[in-house]
Design a protein around this motif. Sequence first.
Motif, PDB file in Angstrom:
ATOM      1  N   PHE A   1      -1.950  -8.166  10.163  1.00  0.00           N
ATOM      2  CA  PHE A   1      -1.684  -7.092   9.196  1.00  0.00           C
ATOM      3  C   PHE A   1      -2.582  -5.894   9.470  1.00  0.00           C
ATOM      4  N   VAL A   2      -2.153  -4.735   8.977  1.00  0.00           N
ATOM      5  CA  VAL A   2      -2.949  -3.511   9.122  1.00  0.00           C
ATOM      6  C   VAL A   2      -3.336  -3.002   7.732  1.00  0.00           C
ATOM      7  N   THR A   3      -4.439  -2.273   7.691  1.00  0.00           N
ATOM      8  CA  THR A   3      -4.959  -1.788   6.403  1.00  0.00           C
ATOM      9  C   THR A   3      -5.224  -0.290   6.471  1.00  0.00           C
ATOM     10  N   ASN A   4      -4.894   0.380   5.385  1.00  0.00           N
ATOM     11  CA  ASN A   4      -5.116   1.821   5.267  1.00  0.00           C
ATOM     12  C   ASN A   4      -5.300   2.103   3.775  1.00  0.00           C
ATOM     13  N   ALA A   5      -6.301   2.905   3.452  1.00  0.00           N
ATOM     14  CA  ALA A   5      -6.654   3.109   2.038  1.00  0.00           C
ATOM     15  C   ALA A   5      -5.496   3.672   1.223  1.00  0.00           C
ATOM     16  N   VAL A   6      -4.636   4.454   1.853  1.00  0.00           N
ATOM     17  CA  VAL A   6      -3.506   5.034   1.113  1.00  0.00           C
ATOM     18  C   VAL A   6      -2.313   4.084   1.088  1.00  0.00           C
ATOM     19  N   ARG A   7      -2.020   3.476   2.216  1.00  0.00           N
ATOM     20  CA  ARG A   7      -0.818   2.646   2.309  1.00  0.00           C
ATOM     21  C   ARG A   7      -1.060   1.178   1.976  1.00  0.00           C
ATOM     22  N   GLY A   8      -2.316   0.800   1.839  1.00  0.00           N
ATOM     23  CA  GLY A   8      -2.619  -0.571   1.467  1.00  0.00           C
ATOM     24  C   GLY A   8      -2.576  -1.537   2.638  1.00  0.00           C
ATOM     25  N   ILE A   9      -2.313  -2.802   2.327  1.00  0.00           N
ATOM     26  CA  ILE A   9      -2.250  -3.857   3.342  1.00  0.00           C
ATOM     27  C   ILE A   9      -0.788  -4.042   3.728  1.00  0.00           C
ATOM     28  N   ARG A  10      -0.495  -3.928   5.011  1.00  0.00           N
ATOM     29  CA  ARG A  10       0.880  -4.087   5.477  1.00  0.00           C
ATOM     30  C   ARG A  10       0.945  -5.205   6.505  1.00  0.00           C
ATOM     31  N   ALA A  11       1.655  -6.288   6.164  1.00  0.00           N
ATOM     32  CA  ALA A  11       1.839  -7.377   7.118  1.00  0.00           C
ATOM     33  C   ALA A  11       2.744  -6.910   8.252  1.00  0.00           C
TER      34      ALA A  11
ATOM     35  N   THR B   1      -9.420  10.191   3.143  1.00  0.00           N
ATOM     36  CA  THR B   1      -8.157  10.257   2.398  1.00  0.00           C
ATOM     37  C   THR B   1      -8.104   9.024   1.515  1.00  0.00           C
ATOM     38  N   ALA B   2      -7.887   9.258   0.226  1.00  0.00           N
ATOM     39  CA  ALA B   2      -7.967   8.167  -0.754  1.00  0.00           C
ATOM     40  C   ALA B   2      -6.712   8.179  -1.626  1.00  0.00           C
ATOM     41  N   LEU B   3      -6.404   7.017  -2.152  1.00  0.00           N
ATOM     42  CA  LEU B   3      -5.239   6.879  -3.023  1.00  0.00           C
ATOM     43  C   LEU B   3      -5.648   7.143  -4.471  1.00  0.00           C
ATOM     44  N   VAL B   4      -4.832   7.919  -5.163  1.00  0.00           N
ATOM     45  CA  VAL B   4      -5.080   8.178  -6.587  1.00  0.00           C
ATOM     46  C   VAL B   4      -3.930   7.573  -7.393  1.00  0.00           C
ATOM     47  N   ARG B   5      -4.307   6.796  -8.395  1.00  0.00           N
ATOM     48  CA  ARG B   5      -3.310   6.212  -9.305  1.00  0.00           C
ATOM     49  C   ARG B   5      -3.843   6.367 -10.717  1.00  0.00           C
ATOM     50  N   ASP B   6      -3.005   6.885 -11.580  1.00  0.00           N
ATOM     51  CA  ASP B   6      -3.385   7.025 -12.988  1.00  0.00           C
ATOM     52  C   ASP B   6      -4.749   7.698 -13.127  1.00  0.00           C
ATOM     53  N   ALA B   7      -4.892   8.806 -12.430  1.00  0.00           N
ATOM     54  CA  ALA B   7      -6.094   9.649 -12.516  1.00  0.00           C
ATOM     55  C   ALA B   7      -7.363   8.976 -11.995  1.00  0.00           C
ATOM     56  N   ARG B   8      -7.184   7.846 -11.296  1.00  0.00           N
ATOM     57  CA  ARG B   8      -8.349   7.132 -10.786  1.00  0.00           C
ATOM     58  C   ARG B   8      -8.263   7.083  -9.257  1.00  0.00           C
ATOM     59  N   VAL B   9      -9.382   7.422  -8.601  1.00  0.00           N
ATOM     60  CA  VAL B   9      -9.422   7.368  -7.135  1.00  0.00           C
ATOM     61  C   VAL B   9      -9.848   5.961  -6.727  1.00  0.00           C
ATOM     62  N   ARG B  10      -8.980   5.289  -5.995  1.00  0.00           N
ATOM     63  CA  ARG B  10      -9.291   3.921  -5.589  1.00  0.00           C
ATOM     64  C   ARG B  10     -10.432   3.909  -4.583  1.00  0.00           C
ATOM     65  N   PHE B  11     -11.390   3.022  -4.795  1.00  0.00           N
ATOM     66  CA  PHE B  11     -12.516   2.839  -3.878  1.00  0.00           C
ATOM     67  C   PHE B  11     -13.300   4.139  -3.637  1.00  0.00           C
ATOM     68  N   LEU B  12     -13.434   4.936  -4.699  1.00  0.00           N
ATOM     69  CA  LEU B  12     -14.074   6.247  -4.531  1.00  0.00           C
ATOM     70  C   LEU B  12     -15.503   6.135  -3.997  1.00  0.00           C
ATOM     71  N   ASP B  13     -16.264   5.186  -4.535  1.00  0.00           N
ATOM     72  CA  ASP B  13     -17.651   5.054  -4.061  1.00  0.00           C
ATOM     73  C   ASP B  13     -17.698   4.764  -2.567  1.00  0.00           C
ATOM     74  N   ASP B  14     -16.780   3.892  -2.115  1.00  0.00           N
ATOM     75  CA  ASP B  14     -16.752   3.566  -0.682  1.00  0.00           C
ATOM     76  C   ASP B  14     -16.411   4.809   0.148  1.00  0.00           C
ATOM     77  N   HIS B  15     -15.459   5.582  -0.322  1.00  0.00           N
ATOM     78  CA  HIS B  15     -15.098   6.802   0.407  1.00  0.00           C
ATOM     79  C   HIS B  15     -16.279   7.767   0.464  1.00  0.00           C
ATOM     80  N   LEU B  16     -16.944   7.951  -0.663  1.00  0.00           N
ATOM     81  CA  LEU B  16     -18.060   8.906  -0.679  1.00  0.00           C
ATOM     82  C   LEU B  16     -19.229   8.411   0.161  1.00  0.00           C
ATOM     83  N   SER B  17     -19.421   7.099   0.186  1.00  0.00           N
ATOM     84  CA  SER B  17     -20.506   6.557   1.016  1.00  0.00           C
ATOM     85  C   SER B  17     -20.216   6.783   2.497  1.00  0.00           C
TER      86      SER B  17
END
Lengths: 272, 272
Positions: free
Chosen positions: A238-248, A35-51
């Motif tokens: 803090f916790v990290t999630n590709a969609v929700r980002g970094i949450r302290a 599950t990846a975040l999309v902003r302005d037609a761009r998938v964040r960290f797409l290469d990492d997700h596909l890898s």
Amino acid sequence: MSARILINGQTPLDEARALHAGERGFHYGDGVFETALVRDARVRFLDDHLSRLTRGCERLGIQAPRRAALQADIERLSASCAAGVLKIIVSRGTGTRGYRPDTHAHEPTRFVAMYPAPPSMPWRPIRLRWCETRLGRNARLAGIKHLNRLEQVLAQSEWRDERIGEGLMLDTEGELVGGTASNVFLLRDGVLATPDLRFCGVQGVLRAQVIRAAAGLGITVVEEPLWPHDLERASEVFVTNAVRGIRAACELESLRWSETTVARRLGEALEC
Amino acid sequence: MSARILINGQTPLDEARALHAGERGFHYGDGVFETALVRDARVRFLDDHLSRLTRGCERLGIQAPRRAALQADIERLSASCAAGVLKIIVSRGTGTRGYRPDTHAHEPTRFVAMYPAPPSMPWRPIRLRWCETRLGRNARLAGIKHLNRLEQVLAQSEWRDERIGEGLMLDTEGELVGGTASNVFLLRDGVLATPDLRFCGVQGVLRAQVIRAAAGLGITVVEEPLWPHDLERASEVFVTNAVRGIRAACELESLRWSETTVARRLGEALEC
């Protein structure tokens, strides 16, 4: 569920009639997802997700879909998307009854869907809770994002309180693994520590980015076995999630943290 | 896959377009299943299968389908069936993205299908092998027949040799659990022993029938932790599966068993 969907590159006529009755993802959870975040037609960290998707397929002996086909699907769904969540599922495909995969006979199922973005939330620290549901240990499945997610489903079923931002999970031996849908980091004496995930948990895409970014900021990071008592010694969590980002985190039962400096610096460095 | 299928009581027009894109069984393995033997339009041990299905739903907090609806589906598919395998899957249903179930919002998915019977085989002892794939321990999921079956898929992927009838699996601590799709029994000093399944494994329908039938034959049965070395001390070993019945074992790597008396007596008592 309002989503735009492609299954093996085709839009189903009806989302209620989309998947094959012999789909091994349904029968056995025989696949992996992202599950990846999309902003302005761009998938964040797409290469990492596909890898990671490819690594997961390799681990399970699933023939990974051709990257060009996957990227064409992703392009179609994200091209006009201002903000959304992209989900990719690759399963071993359809088959006859029985656990054993047919050698070479399976054409993997490529499921790509775009969901609405989660409501944007003000950047503020979240409350954590402990989950009673534990994670079973199995190094064979550790790290990859496979479709066997009952433990996470049960863990998230434990609470409804919207003031709780995430639940932390231990494995069956009591070792800290992470959140129900996130990785966890803690700062102790200026060193950033995160569970090494050798027995369970998912190697998060944002987790890896945080580890890289921290090094760039001159912060030492260690991946090692961590236990609940390590949280008591932490000055920042803090916790990290590709969609929700970094949450302290500000709270976990009787524990309190007021420090958010490292989470903020990493969030700025990674724009999340 | 040639199967006759009912999904929530309806025959899909096309088995390639049968399941909802938001099906939680597909996304998370969020459900339970049963496979039962059908002979002469009768489902063997149907009550036991339906009871286990209900117990599994309860454990996962899934609303079990009404038994009348399920039995109507089963009746429709088995009425004219001379021999077949009935598969029932109940998942939490369809939903939005995310592990957390919507409270009360899910209508469970009721999937009932009839598959061809496995080719009948002459009654002869089978060869066993050890699987390298281990079973993770999690008492929260132990005993029920849930849809998270990657460990069994990986275990059955380990061999293709058709002379091997079943693979035995250990948990991650080295304790004997059972076969990839069966429970295991061993006879030591006249006492029948089977793993207690407190941490993992499935409480098999035929396993329970064998335990009951053995008592009726005056054979003491114990459910307890067992380890690989217990097999070395066994005079007779057999595996049980609701579809394939009771299968005596003759070989496991360097171990040999020639005794099949108890397996045969139980097979006669249970007509399987």
